[in-house]
Scaffold this active site. Structure first.
Site, PDB file in Angstrom:
ATOM      1  N   THR A  60       0.790  -1.834   0.355  1.00 40.99           N
ATOM      2  CA  THR A  60      -0.002  -0.050  -0.056  1.00 40.99           C
ATOM      3  C   THR A  60       0.472   1.187  -0.014  1.00 40.99           C
ATOM      4  O   THR A  60       0.468   1.992  -0.822  1.00 40.99           O
ATOM      5  CB  THR A  60      -1.248  -0.018   0.979  1.00 40.99           C
ATOM      6  N   ASN A  88       5.785  -0.351   3.893  1.00 34.58           N
ATOM      7  CA  ASN A  88       4.724   0.116   5.154  1.00 34.58           C
ATOM      8  C   ASN A  88       5.488  -0.268   6.149  1.00 34.58           C
ATOM      9  O   ASN A  88       5.331   0.882   6.695  1.00 34.58           O
ATOM     10  CB  ASN A  88       3.783  -1.121   5.247  1.00 34.58           C
ATOM     11  N   ASP A 104      -3.976   6.288   7.400  1.00 32.41           N
ATOM     12  CA  ASP A 104      -3.135   7.285   7.101  1.00 32.41           C
ATOM     13  C   ASP A 104      -2.220   7.659   6.479  1.00 32.41           C
ATOM     14  O   ASP A 104      -2.303   8.578   4.730  1.00 32.41           O
ATOM     15  CB  ASP A 104      -2.460   6.994   8.489  1.00 32.41           C
ATOM     16  N   ASP A 159      -3.084   1.015  -5.583  1.00 36.03           N
ATOM     17  CA  ASP A 159      -1.961   0.580  -5.078  1.00 36.03           C
ATOM     18  C   ASP A 159      -1.148  -1.028  -5.384  1.00 36.03           C
ATOM     19  O   ASP A 159      -0.366  -0.785  -4.915  1.00 36.03           O
ATOM     20  CB  ASP A 159      -2.059   1.543  -3.922  1.00 36.03           C
TER      21      ASP A 159
END
Length: 571
Positions: A79, A100, A162, A372
């Site tokens: 992501t 991530n 976020d 993504d």
């Protein structure tokens, strides 16, 4: 005479373009809306086609321009890197978002992609709010729009995650908002502002998440119509904690009534931070299609309150839908839950397009939709159909490698981390023992290829010595950033994935260079976009370059993508 007539005709045809260039006002859309659907495989565009309405995905494809052969060109396909690559127009090798999470060697500990301890939360908890784009090392197309208009354009990012809001919004954004499951609110950080605007506070006071969770999750259509999916009760789907089976209806009021620590989702995640105890599990909405609806509710309020596209400047809404990812991780690509989530997202997209029609106008808004990353099929599902597949346990791989190195070189913590399918070796220890780092990397690469499911491994040293234009090594090279990546990169066999509950396989994950992870939708719609499609190869990094050409602004400063000429020629 014929020659004069030809020249006159050519001049006449060129007049509109010349007049546009000579005009005092530059031809730009009033609003750009970037839509990223988390974990959307390319085939989801068509898998549920007969169930989609006419105003969502069908409208996009029926009126827009679709690149049918668009791929990511690096690994790992996660992501954070995905959102960063779409908006920077380059790969992790340049923008530095290698996963991530990754190991910070200087500190001897890991970091999260948007973690920033120098900022404070605005409207939420410290754990959820200390976030910013500081780890992203290049500008974004949203940054470049702000720069090109002397910061008069507004840029706002919206996502439940976020990282799905912050990275697309960029460094110079007016605001980025994400969801805090501990209080059911959209929040921000002091990187952007010191207080939430009134419209955000009023939205949060409505407790929209709690309203969505007050009703069971039932199928949108009669369950017998979900013929594109597996039966409702199969062994490879993950049930919510508190459920006996992963079947409809899902009793969201009961499940969300318990503290989040007691209802932690039974899914494979790729970097999610651990949940925080709260009187009610409002975080549960992430793993339902209503997380997407909540996201759109908030995005529509942002469009209205900030008057995006109605201020005389080109504004940009970076919108990402993440519940598709949470649902996909838990239930897998073949679940009725996944199909239902996309059917409901289709309706949410219709709501968005209807608002844009009314408030801005289709001919004044430029929209792109992509993803993504994609997702692998659940290994147990494939094996049930006699298709090769499997899983590995990343923790087991790390510990097994550590034991082998102790046997070979003596006591010591030789493996600091195994993250993003990469081995991080203890370089200070290797130096202390007077061992050669390159030889140690080669030794580890050989050991890793002996693990089940591993098809090859390559050292960081070898990766930096050469350059590849295509193939597996190109993916690895484009995903490698020396200061943040590991010492040895590992490649799994097709159909294999990392299972964080190994040897149990529930749901699915992503991260590989397999087509199921790299092949995603790329669709443009609206301003100057004519209907069409192309099967020409396209890279995800080309989106930002195309937008820059369309908007007549500079590409992001690290951009390596190229403008997609076929859709640009439609102008």
């Amino acid at each position: 005479m014929k020659k004069r007539l030809s020249l006159l005709l050519a001049a006449t045809l060129a007049l509109p373009a010349f007049a546009q260039k000579a005009s005092k006002s530059l031809d730009r859309p009033k609003l750009v809306v970037g839509i990223v659907v988390d974990q959307m495989r390319y085939d989801y565009l068509y898998r549920y086609w007969s169930k989609y309405g006419n105003g969502g995905f069908r409208r996009l494809l029926g009126e827009g321009f679709s690149y049918e052969n668009a791929h990511y060109n690096y690994v790992p396909t996660y992501t954070g890197p995905g959102h960063a690559s779409i908006y920077t127009g380059t790969t992790p090798s340049v923008h530095g978002i290698v996963g991530n999470n990754w190991l910070v060697r200087e500190e001897g500990k890991g970091t999260y992609v948007t973690e920033d301890k120098t900022v404070q939360p605005v409207g939420g908890t410290v754990a959820a709010g200390q976030q910013s784009p500081r780890h992203m090392l290049t500008s974004t197309i949203t940054d470049e729009l702000r720069l090109a208009t002397n910061f008069q354009s507004k840029v706002i990012g919206v996502c439940i995650k976020d990282r799905g809001s912050i990275l697309p919004a960029g460094h110079a954004a007016n605001a980025a908002y994400w969801y805090d499951g501990s209080n059911g609110a959209f929040i921000s950080s002091t990187f952007y502002q010191t207080t939430l605007p009134d419209w955000v506070q009023k939205f949060n006071q409505k407790q929209v998440a709690a309203q969505y969770l007050s009703k069971p999750w039932e199928t949108l259509l009669p369950i017998g119509q979900y013929t594109e999916s597996s039966p409702d009760d199969v062994a490879w789907e993950g049930a919510f904690k508190g459920e006996a089976k992963p079947v409809f209806p899902h009793d969201l009021p009961t499940l969300s009534a318990a503290p989040i620590t007691a209802v932690k989702q039974n899914m494979q995640t790729e970097g999610e931070k651990p949940p925080v105890a709260t009187p009610r599990n409002l975080d549960l909405i992430r793993s339902t299609p209503f997380g997407n609806s909540l996201t759109l509710d908030f995005a529509l309020e942002a469009l209205r309150a900030e008057q995006l596209g109605q201020r005389g400047q080109t504004d940009f809404l970076a919108l990402s839908f993440s519940s598709t990812d949470y649902v996909g991780h838990q239930f897998g690509p073949n679940a009725i839950e996944t199909e239902d989530t996309y059917l409901r997202l289709d309706r949410d997209l219709e709501r968005l397009f209807q608002y844009l029609d009314k408030a801005v106008g289709r001919k004044q808004v430029l929209v792109f939709l992509s993803a993504d990353h994609g997702a692998a099929h659940s290994p147990d599902f494939l094996r049930d159909k006699r298709i090769p597949a499997g899983s590995v346990g990343p923790g087991i791989m790390r510990d097994s490698l550590q034991r082998k190195l102790v046997q070979l070189h003596g006591a010591g913590k030789w493996v600091l981390s195994y993250e993003n399918q990469q081995v991080y070796l203890n370089q200070p220890l290797i130096e202390e023992k007077k061992l050669d780092l390159y030889q140690m990397q080669r030794e580890v690469a050989k050991l890793m290829t002996g693990f089940a499911g591993v098809t090859r491994a390559i050292t960081a040293e070898d990766l930096q010595k050469s350059h590849w234009e295509s193939g597996m090594l190109m993916y690895l090279e484009n995903g490698y950033f020396p200061k943040r990546s590991g010492d040895v990169m590992v490649v799994l066999e097709p159909g294999w994935l990392e299972s964080y509950q190994y040897p149990i396989n529930k749901g699915t994950t992503h991260g590989s260079s397999g087509n199921y992870d790299t092949h995603v939708p790329v669709v443009f719609w609206g301003w100057h976009v004519k209907h069409g499609e192309s099967s020409a190869p396209a890279k995800i990094t080309d989106i930002a370059a195309t937008l820059a050409r369309w908007l007549h602004i500079q590409e992001p400063d690290g951009c390596t993508g190229q403008p997609l000429l076929e859709v640009l020629s439609q102008k």
